[in-house]
Design a protein around this motif. Structure first.
Motif, PDB file in Angstrom:
ATOM      1  N   LEU A  76      47.698  29.039  38.570  1.00  0.00           N
ATOM      2  CA  LEU A  76      48.075  28.591  39.909  1.00  0.00           C
ATOM      3  C   LEU A  76      47.264  29.277  41.003  1.00  0.00           C
ATOM      4  CD1 LEU A  76      51.973  28.446  39.536  1.00  0.00           C
ATOM      5  CD2 LEU A  76      50.398  26.506  39.702  1.00  0.00           C
ATOM      6  N   THR A  77      46.637  30.408  40.666  1.00  0.00           N
ATOM      7  CA  THR A  77      45.807  31.083  41.668  1.00  0.00           C
ATOM      8  C   THR A  77      44.620  30.211  42.067  1.00  0.00           C
ATOM      9  OG1 THR A  77      44.498  32.207  39.951  1.00  0.00           O
ATOM     10  CG2 THR A  77      46.437  33.369  40.802  1.00  0.00           C
ATOM     11  N   GLY A  78      44.265  29.234  41.219  1.00  0.00           N
ATOM     12  CA  GLY A  78      43.179  28.324  41.550  1.00  0.00           C
ATOM     13  C   GLY A  78      43.451  27.528  42.809  1.00  0.00           C
ATOM     14  N   LEU A  79      44.735  27.372  43.153  1.00  0.00           N
ATOM     15  CA  LEU A  79      45.100  26.656  44.374  1.00  0.00           C
ATOM     16  C   LEU A  79      44.713  27.427  45.625  1.00  0.00           C
ATOM     17  CD1 LEU A  79      48.699  25.507  43.331  1.00  0.00           C
ATOM     18  CD2 LEU A  79      46.644  24.073  43.439  1.00  0.00           C
ATOM     19  N   PHE A  80      44.516  28.738  45.466  1.00  0.00           N
ATOM     20  CA  PHE A  80      44.260  29.598  46.629  1.00  0.00           C
ATOM     21  C   PHE A  80      42.891  30.276  46.587  1.00  0.00           C
ATOM     22  CE2 PHE A  80      48.786  29.582  45.481  1.00  0.00           C
ATOM     23  CZ  PHE A  80      49.294  28.928  46.590  1.00  0.00           C
ATOM     24  N   GLY A  81      42.063  29.870  45.629  1.00  0.00           N
ATOM     25  CA  GLY A  81      40.718  30.436  45.575  1.00  0.00           C
ATOM     26  C   GLY A  81      40.564  31.610  44.636  1.00  0.00           C
ATOM     27  N   GLY A  82      41.521  31.834  43.740  1.00  0.00           N
ATOM     28  CA  GLY A  82      41.390  32.905  42.764  1.00  0.00           C
ATOM     29  C   GLY A  82      42.436  33.998  42.911  1.00  0.00           C
ATOM     30  N   GLY A  83      42.412  34.918  41.945  1.00  0.00           N
ATOM     31  CA  GLY A  83      43.431  35.960  41.895  1.00  0.00           C
ATOM     32  C   GLY A  83      43.404  36.921  43.069  1.00  0.00           C
ATOM     33  N   GLN A  84      42.215  37.363  43.479  1.00  0.00           N
ATOM     34  CA  GLN A  84      42.114  38.324  44.574  1.00  0.00           C
ATOM     35  C   GLN A  84      42.620  37.722  45.886  1.00  0.00           C
ATOM     36  OE1 GLN A  84      41.360  41.563  44.435  1.00  0.00           O
ATOM     37  NE2 GLN A  84      41.262  41.334  42.203  1.00  0.00           N
ATOM     38  N   THR A  85      42.233  36.485  46.127  1.00  0.00           N
ATOM     39  CA  THR A  85      42.689  35.821  47.353  1.00  0.00           C
ATOM     40  C   THR A  85      44.203  35.628  47.341  1.00  0.00           C
ATOM     41  OG1 THR A  85      40.591  34.628  47.495  1.00  0.00           O
ATOM     42  CG2 THR A  85      42.412  33.791  48.820  1.00  0.00           C
ATOM     43  N   THR A  86      44.728  35.248  46.185  1.00  0.00           N
ATOM     44  CA  THR A  86      46.171  35.036  46.062  1.00  0.00           C
ATOM     45  C   THR A  86      46.928  36.332  46.318  1.00  0.00           C
ATOM     46  OG1 THR A  86      45.795  33.305  44.418  1.00  0.00           O
ATOM     47  CG2 THR A  86      48.012  34.244  44.532  1.00  0.00           C
ATOM     48  N   ARG A  87      46.422  37.422  45.761  1.00  0.00           N
ATOM     49  CA  ARG A  87      47.096  38.712  45.936  1.00  0.00           C
ATOM     50  C   ARG A  87      47.088  39.146  47.398  1.00  0.00           C
ATOM     51  NH1 ARG A  87      46.052  44.179  42.314  1.00  0.00           N
ATOM     52  NH2 ARG A  87      47.656  45.458  43.322  1.00  0.00           N
ATOM     53  N   TRP A  88      46.003  38.809  48.119  1.00  0.00           N
ATOM     54  CA  TRP A  88      45.923  39.154  49.545  1.00  0.00           C
ATOM     55  C   TRP A  88      46.800  38.220  50.388  1.00  0.00           C
ATOM     56  CZ3 TRP A  88      44.115  35.663  53.220  1.00  0.00           C
ATOM     57  CH2 TRP A  88      43.983  36.163  54.513  1.00  0.00           C
ATOM     58  N   LEU A  89      46.790  36.922  50.007  1.00  0.00           N
ATOM     59  CA  LEU A  89      47.474  35.912  50.804  1.00  0.00           C
ATOM     60  C   LEU A  89      48.988  36.001  50.720  1.00  0.00           C
ATOM     61  CD1 LEU A  89      47.078  33.280  52.531  1.00  0.00           C
ATOM     62  CD2 LEU A  89      47.228  32.022  50.357  1.00  0.00           C
ATOM     63  N   HIS A  90      49.495  36.288  49.541  1.00  0.00           N
ATOM     64  CA  HIS A  90      50.941  36.239  49.306  1.00  0.00           C
ATOM     65  C   HIS A  90      51.738  37.105  50.296  1.00  0.00           C
ATOM     66  CE1 HIS A  90      54.578  35.530  46.892  1.00  0.00           C
ATOM     67  NE2 HIS A  90      54.844  36.823  47.063  1.00  0.00           N
ATOM     68  N   VAL A 104      54.079  27.904  49.773  1.00  0.00           N
ATOM     69  CA  VAL A 104      52.907  28.735  49.437  1.00  0.00           C
ATOM     70  C   VAL A 104      53.345  29.998  48.697  1.00  0.00           C
ATOM     71  CG1 VAL A 104      51.040  30.142  50.399  1.00  0.00           C
ATOM     72  CG2 VAL A 104      51.471  27.856  51.309  1.00  0.00           C
ATOM     73  N   LEU A 105      54.423  30.617  49.164  1.00  0.00           N
ATOM     74  CA  LEU A 105      54.932  31.823  48.514  1.00  0.00           C
ATOM     75  C   LEU A 105      55.458  31.533  47.121  1.00  0.00           C
ATOM     76  CD1 LEU A 105      56.744  33.427  51.560  1.00  0.00           C
ATOM     77  CD2 LEU A 105      54.774  34.380  50.358  1.00  0.00           C
ATOM     78  N   LEU A 106      56.101  30.380  46.971  1.00  0.00           N
ATOM     79  CA  LEU A 106      56.626  29.988  45.663  1.00  0.00           C
ATOM     80  C   LEU A 106      55.489  29.880  44.649  1.00  0.00           C
ATOM     81  CD1 LEU A 106      59.189  27.120  45.096  1.00  0.00           C
ATOM     82  CD2 LEU A 106      57.176  27.308  43.662  1.00  0.00           C
TER      83      LEU A 106
END
Length: 228
Positions: A57-71, A41-43
């Motif tokens: 690739l942010t589409g895998l996590f629901g978008g840019g904002q979600t990716t930035r929070w999730l990482h 996930v981090l990769l």
């Protein structure tokens, strides 16, 4: 002087016809796969944030904002999960004299000339290198990650220091991706290895061929009977 130990709690010879050896407990296997999942996930999320060309690739996590929070959250999960693995495995990953000889015979390793290699404990020099590389790189990633985690630590370090932390984080990320790829390749290349982390067991032939000192210790423990 204390006797050298090449096995971990739970390592046992389960049966002798055919010989089956228990290599990893269920908790250890779960711990390993949580660590591997977090790293994947981090990769992907890290690459998405690294360069605009990979932003898709942010589409895998629901978008840019979600990716930035999730990482960074998953980064903490990786650190804690690997820390538990470290506590279980660090002693058996300490360098031994036979590791030097094994490393010097890389050609025999690649060609599969196991009979020419020294007898080994539970891990060989390559596995130990991956373990300690992961340990060091994850420490760099968590420390630098906290330094650049502005949502919760906006004033932890100065801007110049944060810039250096970003650089260190990126370099460590590239290196850990390479180590991860090497780890996966070695597990696939050495037949029977993946079974150890899926079923928890290996065949007696596999243990004899790759980790003979470990098998000898388990056999000696079995012959000696249950501990008082």
């Amino acid at each position: 002087m204390s006797k050298r130990v090449y096995s971990a709690p739970g390592d046992t010879i389960e049966s002798v016809h055919p010989v089956t050896v228990h290599r990893y407990r269920g908790l250890t296997r779960l711990n390993h796969w949580v660590t591997a999942g977090a790293l994947i996930v981090l990769l992907l999320s890290g690459l998405a944030l690294f360069h605009p060309a990979l932003f898709f690739l942010t589409g895998l996590f629901g978008g840019g904002q979600t990716t930035r929070w999730l990482h960074p959250i998953v980064g903490v999960v990786l650190f804690l999960s690997f820390f538990l693995l470290f506590l279980q495995m660090w002693r058996l990953n300490l360098p031994r004299r036979e590791d030097v000889q094994w490393a010097m015979q890389t050609k025999d390793v690649i060609l599969g000339h196991e009979e020419k290699l020294p007898e080994l404990g539970k891990y060989n020099a390559g596995q130990k290198t991956v373990f300690w590389a992961m340990t060091g790189l994850i420490l760099v990633l968590i420390v630098s990650g906290v330094m650049i985690w502005q949502e919760y630590f906006p004033h932890l370090v100065s801007i110049p220091v944060r810039r250096l932390a970003v650089l260190a984080h990126a370099l460590a990320a590239v290196l850990i991706i390479l180590v991860f790829i090497l780890h996966v390749y070695a597990a696939i290349w050495t037949r029977g290895t993946i079974r150890a982390m899926t079923r928890g067991t290996v065949t007696g032939g596999w243990a004899w061929r790759h980790h003979r000192k470990w098998l000898r210790e388990l056999a000696g423990r079995r012959d000696a009977g249950p501990a008082e």
